[in-house]
Motif scaffolding. Structure first.
Motif, PDB file in Angstrom:
ATOM      1  N   ALA A  84       0.854  -1.186   0.000  1.00 30.62           N
ATOM      2  CA  ALA A  84       0.000   0.000   0.000  1.00 30.62           C
ATOM      3  C   ALA A  84       0.890   1.236   0.000  1.00 30.62           C
ATOM      4  CB  ALA A  84      -0.899   0.005   1.221  1.00 30.62           C
ATOM      5  N   LEU A  85       0.602   2.156  -0.904  1.00 31.22           N
ATOM      6  CA  LEU A  85       1.357   3.393  -1.009  1.00 31.22           C
ATOM      7  C   LEU A  85       0.417   4.562  -0.790  1.00 31.22           C
ATOM      8  CD1 LEU A  85       3.851   5.123  -1.725  1.00 31.22           C
ATOM      9  CD2 LEU A  85       3.187   4.882  -4.131  1.00 31.22           C
ATOM     10  N   LEU A  86       0.678   5.350   0.229  1.00 29.87           N
ATOM     11  CA  LEU A  86      -0.081   6.562   0.497  1.00 29.87           C
ATOM     12  C   LEU A  86       0.448   7.657  -0.423  1.00 29.87           C
ATOM     13  CD1 LEU A  86      -2.114   8.105   2.319  1.00 29.87           C
ATOM     14  CD2 LEU A  86      -0.177   8.593   3.820  1.00 29.87           C
ATOM     15  N   THR A  87      -0.378   8.090  -1.379  1.00 31.43           N
ATOM     16  CA  THR A  87       0.067   9.066  -2.368  1.00 31.43           C
ATOM     17  C   THR A  87      -0.414  10.485  -2.088  1.00 31.43           C
ATOM     18  OG1 THR A  87      -1.805   8.586  -3.817  1.00 31.43           O
ATOM     19  CG2 THR A  87       0.233   7.343  -4.192  1.00 31.43           C
ATOM     20  N   ASP A  88      -1.450  10.630  -1.255  1.00 26.10           N
ATOM     21  CA  ASP A  88      -1.934  11.959  -0.898  1.00 26.10           C
ATOM     22  C   ASP A  88      -2.683  11.852   0.420  1.00 26.10           C
ATOM     23  OD1 ASP A  88      -2.326  14.698  -1.047  1.00 26.10           O
ATOM     24  OD2 ASP A  88      -3.893  14.599  -2.571  1.00 26.10           O
ATOM     25  N   GLY A  89      -2.764  12.938   1.108  1.00 28.28           N
ATOM     26  CA  GLY A  89      -3.469  12.967   2.375  1.00 28.28           C
ATOM     27  C   GLY A  89      -3.633  14.381   2.861  1.00 28.28           C
ATOM     28  N   GLY A  90      -4.507  14.536   3.812  1.00 26.68           N
ATOM     29  CA  GLY A  90      -4.739  15.841   4.393  1.00 26.68           C
ATOM     30  C   GLY A  90      -5.342  15.678   5.776  1.00 26.68           C
ATOM     31  N   PHE A  91      -5.346  16.759   6.527  1.00 25.60           N
ATOM     32  CA  PHE A  91      -5.894  16.732   7.869  1.00 25.60           C
ATOM     33  C   PHE A  91      -6.506  18.081   8.202  1.00 25.60           C
ATOM     34  CE2 PHE A  91      -1.956  18.862   8.535  1.00 25.60           C
ATOM     35  CZ  PHE A  91      -2.055  19.571   9.726  1.00 25.60           C
ATOM     36  N   HIS A  92      -7.279  18.093   9.258  1.00 24.69           N
ATOM     37  CA  HIS A  92      -7.868  19.317   9.770  1.00 24.69           C
ATOM     38  C   HIS A  92      -7.366  19.480  11.195  1.00 24.69           C
ATOM     39  CE1 HIS A  92     -10.957  21.997  11.475  1.00 24.69           C
ATOM     40  NE2 HIS A  92     -11.067  22.444  10.235  1.00 24.69           N
ATOM     41  N   GLU A  93      -6.852  20.648  11.519  1.00 30.87           N
ATOM     42  CA  GLU A  93      -6.226  20.861  12.823  1.00 30.87           C
ATOM     43  C   GLU A  93      -7.154  20.574  13.995  1.00 30.87           C
ATOM     44  OE1 GLU A  93      -4.228  24.590  13.239  1.00 30.87           O
ATOM     45  OE2 GLU A  93      -3.170  24.350  11.335  1.00 30.87           O
ATOM     46  N   VAL A  94      -8.447  20.760  13.822  1.00 29.98           N
ATOM     47  CA  VAL A  94      -9.397  20.557  14.913  1.00 29.98           C
ATOM     48  C   VAL A  94     -10.082  19.202  14.818  1.00 29.98           C
ATOM     49  CG1 VAL A  94     -11.521  21.433  15.979  1.00 29.98           C
ATOM     50  CG2 VAL A  94      -9.790  23.042  15.152  1.00 29.98           C
ATOM     51  N   ASP A  95     -10.513  18.807  13.643  1.00 29.66           N
ATOM     52  CA  ASP A  95     -11.384  17.650  13.497  1.00 29.66           C
ATOM     53  C   ASP A  95     -10.695  16.337  13.154  1.00 29.66           C
ATOM     54  OD1 ASP A  95     -13.640  19.145  14.093  1.00 29.66           O
ATOM     55  OD2 ASP A  95     -13.954  19.732  12.013  1.00 29.66           O
ATOM     56  N   SER A  96      -9.407  16.324  12.915  1.00 36.44           N
ATOM     57  CA  SER A  96      -8.726  15.069  12.597  1.00 36.44           C
ATOM     58  C   SER A  96      -8.348  14.339  13.878  1.00 36.44           C
ATOM     59  CB  SER A  96      -7.473  15.330  11.761  1.00 36.44           C
ATOM     60  OG  SER A  96      -7.837  15.715  10.459  1.00 36.44           O
ATOM     61  N   ARG A  97      -8.609  13.020  13.856  1.00 43.10           N
ATOM     62  CA  ARG A  97      -8.266  12.146  14.973  1.00 43.10           C
ATOM     63  C   ARG A  97      -7.769  10.827  14.406  1.00 43.10           C
ATOM     64  NH1 ARG A  97     -12.522  15.003  16.012  1.00 43.10           N
ATOM     65  NH2 ARG A  97     -13.072  15.880  18.009  1.00 43.10           N
ATOM     66  N   GLY A  98      -7.021  10.099  15.203  1.00 40.65           N
ATOM     67  CA  GLY A  98      -6.544   8.789  14.774  1.00 40.65           C
ATOM     68  C   GLY A  98      -7.674   7.870  14.368  1.00 40.65           C
ATOM     69  N   ALA A  99      -8.782   7.925  15.076  1.00 40.35           N
ATOM     70  CA  ALA A  99      -9.920   7.045  14.761  1.00 40.35           C
ATOM     71  C   ALA A  99     -10.442   7.293  13.344  1.00 40.35           C
ATOM     72  CB  ALA A  99     -11.046   7.243  15.771  1.00 40.35           C
ATOM     73  N   GLY A 100     -10.405   8.534  12.895  1.00 35.04           N
ATOM     74  CA  GLY A 100     -10.849   8.839  11.539  1.00 35.04           C
ATOM     75  C   GLY A 100      -9.931   8.230  10.494  1.00 35.04           C
ATOM     76  N   TYR A 101      -8.616   8.243  10.766  1.00 36.47           N
ATOM     77  CA  TYR A 101      -7.663   7.655   9.828  1.00 36.47           C
ATOM     78  C   TYR A 101      -7.722   6.136   9.860  1.00 36.47           C
ATOM     79  CZ  TYR A 101      -6.064  12.200   8.679  1.00 36.47           C
ATOM     80  OH  TYR A 101      -6.043  13.487   8.212  1.00 36.47           O
ATOM     81  N   ARG A 102      -8.008   5.567  11.019  1.00 32.31           N
ATOM     82  CA  ARG A 102      -8.182   4.118  11.105  1.00 32.31           C
ATOM     83  C   ARG A 102      -9.386   3.693  10.260  1.00 32.31           C
ATOM     84  NH1 ARG A 102     -11.239   0.730  13.322  1.00 32.31           N
ATOM     85  NH2 ARG A 102     -10.571  -1.357  13.840  1.00 32.31           N
ATOM     86  N   GLU A 103     -10.484   4.435  10.377  1.00 38.18           N
ATOM     87  CA  GLU A 103     -11.683   4.125   9.598  1.00 38.18           C
ATOM     88  C   GLU A 103     -11.430   4.320   8.099  1.00 38.18           C
ATOM     89  OE1 GLU A 103     -16.440   5.198   9.331  1.00 38.18           O
ATOM     90  OE2 GLU A 103     -15.208   6.196  10.828  1.00 38.18           O
ATOM     91  N   ALA A 104     -10.705   5.369   7.729  1.00 38.35           N
ATOM     92  CA  ALA A 104     -10.371   5.597   6.318  1.00 38.35           C
ATOM     93  C   ALA A 104      -9.538   4.444   5.774  1.00 38.35           C
ATOM     94  CB  ALA A 104      -9.629   6.917   6.158  1.00 38.35           C
ATOM     95  N   GLY A 105      -8.562   3.969   6.560  1.00 34.49           N
ATOM     96  CA  GLY A 105      -7.747   2.831   6.145  1.00 34.49           C
ATOM     97  C   GLY A 105      -8.567   1.568   6.002  1.00 34.49           C
ATOM     98  N   LEU A 106      -9.501   1.354   6.922  1.00 29.01           N
ATOM     99  CA  LEU A 106     -10.384   0.185   6.863  1.00 29.01           C
ATOM    100  C   LEU A 106     -11.171   0.175   5.560  1.00 29.01           C
ATOM    101  CD1 LEU A 106     -11.752  -2.224   8.446  1.00 29.01           C
ATOM    102  CD2 LEU A 106     -13.417  -0.520   9.180  1.00 29.01           C
ATOM    103  N   TYR A 107     -11.788   1.300   5.235  1.00 34.35           N
ATOM    104  CA  TYR A 107     -12.567   1.388   3.992  1.00 34.35           C
ATOM    105  C   TYR A 107     -11.682   1.260   2.753  1.00 34.35           C
ATOM    106  CZ  TYR A 107     -16.969   2.450   6.268  1.00 34.35           C
ATOM    107  OH  TYR A 107     -18.109   2.356   7.020  1.00 34.35           O
ATOM    108  N   ALA A 108     -10.483   1.814   2.803  1.00 34.95           N
ATOM    109  CA  ALA A 108      -9.570   1.710   1.656  1.00 34.95           C
ATOM    110  C   ALA A 108      -9.155   0.262   1.430  1.00 34.95           C
ATOM    111  CB  ALA A 108      -8.335   2.587   1.869  1.00 34.95           C
ATOM    112  N   GLY A 109      -8.833  -0.451   2.502  1.00 36.67           N
ATOM    113  CA  GLY A 109      -8.465  -1.861   2.375  1.00 36.67           C
ATOM    114  C   GLY A 109      -9.600  -2.698   1.826  1.00 36.67           C
ATOM    115  N   ARG A 110     -10.804  -2.465   2.330  1.00 39.69           N
ATOM    116  CA  ARG A 110     -11.975  -3.206   1.835  1.00 39.69           C
ATOM    117  C   ARG A 110     -12.260  -2.888   0.370  1.00 39.69           C
ATOM    118  NH1 ARG A 110     -16.177  -2.507   6.893  1.00 39.69           N
ATOM    119  NH2 ARG A 110     -15.138  -3.966   8.294  1.00 39.69           N
TER     120      ARG A 110
END
Length: 106
Positions: free
Chosen positions: A60-86
């Motif tokens: 898996a190669l992460l080619t782009d990404g972004g975050f929000h200083e207030v609303d980004s959390r590890g749980a959101g990235y875990r869920e994004a990874g889960l959906y990407a893998g599926r």
């Protein structure tokens, strides 16, 4: 068009998946600078990717990404990874298409 109407976990990632390299193990690489996606979110993202792949080895190669200083959390990235893998498994016919989340979002 989606409109965010409150606080929530924000995560933006673009991942490319390929068959595993020599040795057949899972491999996670990233080509996104820390100014676009702080490295502190990567462990949660990779955890989600591994879970989404369900034990299927892939590169898996992460080619782009972004975050929000207030609303980004590890749980959101875990869920994004889960959906990407599926989604990667579904694209090659080895899994189910990810179900939409409540509210019509994938």
């Amino acid at each position: 068009m989606l409109k965010q109407t409150g606080c929530g976990p924000y995560a933006y990632v673009v991942l490319d998946f390929e068959p595993p390299g020599p040795g057949g193990g899972a491999e996670f690489l990233h080509a996104v600078p820390g100014s676009r996606l702080p490295g502190g979110f990567l462990p949660a993202l990779w955890e989600g990717v591994r879970e989404g792949l369900g034990g299927v080895a892939a590169s898996a190669l992460l080619t782009d990404g972004g975050f929000h200083e207030v609303d980004s959390r590890g749980a959101g990235y875990r869920e994004a990874g889960l959906y990407a893998g599926r989604a990667a498994l579904a694209a090659v016919g080895r899994g189910f298409t990810p179900r939409a989340r409540p509210g019509g979002r994938a």
